[in-house]
Design a protein around this motif. Structure first.
Motif, PDB file in Angstrom:
ATOM      1  N   MET A 122       6.675   8.904   5.295  1.00  0.00           N
ATOM      2  CA  MET A 122       7.702   8.241   4.522  1.00  0.00           C
ATOM      3  C   MET A 122       7.788   6.788   4.985  1.00  0.00           C
ATOM      4  O   MET A 122       7.916   6.504   6.168  1.00  0.00           O
ATOM      5  N   GLN A 123       7.727   5.890   4.019  1.00  0.00           N
ATOM      6  CA  GLN A 123       7.812   4.467   4.322  1.00  0.00           C
ATOM      7  C   GLN A 123       9.218   3.995   3.969  1.00  0.00           C
ATOM      8  O   GLN A 123       9.703   4.210   2.869  1.00  0.00           O
ATOM      9  N   ILE A 124       9.886   3.342   4.926  1.00  0.00           N
ATOM     10  CA  ILE A 124      11.246   2.854   4.724  1.00  0.00           C
ATOM     11  C   ILE A 124      11.220   1.326   4.683  1.00  0.00           C
ATOM     12  O   ILE A 124      10.800   0.687   5.637  1.00  0.00           O
ATOM     13  N   ASN A 125      11.664   0.759   3.557  1.00  0.00           N
ATOM     14  CA  ASN A 125      11.814  -0.694   3.414  1.00  0.00           C
ATOM     15  C   ASN A 125      13.294  -1.001   3.559  1.00  0.00           C
ATOM     16  O   ASN A 125      14.115  -0.505   2.788  1.00  0.00           O
TER      17      ASN A 125
ATOM     18  N   ASN B 178      16.474   4.675  10.455  1.00  0.00           N
ATOM     19  CA  ASN B 178      15.286   5.523  10.620  1.00  0.00           C
ATOM     20  C   ASN B 178      15.652   6.907  11.128  1.00  0.00           C
ATOM     21  O   ASN B 178      15.119   7.904  10.658  1.00  0.00           O
TER      22      ASN B 178
ATOM     23  N   THR C 250      15.274  10.674   8.927  1.00  0.00           N
ATOM     24  CA  THR C 250      14.480  11.823   9.373  1.00  0.00           C
ATOM     25  C   THR C 250      15.193  13.124   9.037  1.00  0.00           C
ATOM     26  O   THR C 250      14.551  14.147   8.832  1.00  0.00           O
TER      27      THR C 250
ATOM     28  N   THR D  99       8.108   9.816  -0.615  1.00  0.00           N
ATOM     29  CA  THR D  99       7.007   8.895  -0.372  1.00  0.00           C
ATOM     30  C   THR D  99       7.485   7.524   0.071  1.00  0.00           C
ATOM     31  O   THR D  99       6.924   6.936   0.993  1.00  0.00           O
ATOM     32  N   ASN D 100       8.525   6.997  -0.592  1.00  0.00           N
ATOM     33  CA  ASN D 100       8.951   5.632  -0.325  1.00  0.00           C
ATOM     34  C   ASN D 100      10.468   5.554  -0.418  1.00  0.00           C
ATOM     35  O   ASN D 100      11.064   6.168  -1.294  1.00  0.00           O
TER      36      ASN D 100
ATOM     37  N   GLU E 207      14.080  14.250   5.673  1.00  0.00           N
ATOM     38  CA  GLU E 207      12.736  14.821   5.660  1.00  0.00           C
ATOM     39  C   GLU E 207      12.730  16.298   6.027  1.00  0.00           C
ATOM     40  O   GLU E 207      11.828  17.027   5.643  1.00  0.00           O
TER      41      GLU E 207
ATOM     42  N   ARG F 273      18.227  -0.872  12.324  1.00  0.00           N
ATOM     43  CA  ARG F 273      16.955  -0.317  11.866  1.00  0.00           C
ATOM     44  C   ARG F 273      16.701   1.065  12.479  1.00  0.00           C
ATOM     45  O   ARG F 273      16.304   2.002  11.784  1.00  0.00           O
TER      46      ARG F 273
ATOM     47  N   HIS G 295      13.691   2.626  -0.311  1.00  0.00           N
ATOM     48  CA  HIS G 295      14.109   1.223  -0.271  1.00  0.00           C
ATOM     49  C   HIS G 295      15.611   1.201  -0.001  1.00  0.00           C
ATOM     50  O   HIS G 295      16.405   1.661  -0.827  1.00  0.00           O
TER      51      HIS G 295
END
Length: 95
Positions: free
Chosen positions: A1-4, A21, A25, A35-36, A28, A17, A38
């Motif tokens: 998983m990408q976190i912007n 994060n 989790t 997947t993404n 998840e 940050r 924002h």
């Protein structure tokens, strides 16, 4: 998983940050097809606003939360997204 992570009128510190994060989790654990993500942290007058858009398999989820404390706003955001993810997962099981 990408976190912007984006901040409007607020500086994104390492503590913020790491907090975001660690909270994501938790999401998840319920649904691993995220997947993404924002996340937008915003300050308007005395309100701290946290918004997030999740790209998951089968669609997108969006939630926002406001509070006087940014950490409490993030907690509220995670609770809303948690409920939405569980509901989305149930819909996928029915299909």
């Amino acid at each position: 998983m990408q976190i912007n992570l984006t901040g409007h009128h607020v500086e994104i510190t390492d503590a913020l940050r790491d907090y975001v994060n660690s909270k994501f989790t938790r999401l998840e654990r319920h649904f691993d097809h995220i997947t993404n993500v924002h996340v937008i942290l915003n300050v308007e007058k005395m309100q701290q606003i946290a918004e997030a858009k999740l790209h998951v398999s089968g669609g997108e989820l969006f939630a926002n939360a406001q509070h006087e404390n940014m950490y409490a706003a993030i907690d509220g955001l995670i609770d809303k997204l948690d409920r939405q993810i569980i509901k989305h997962k149930e819909k996928l099981k029915q299909k």
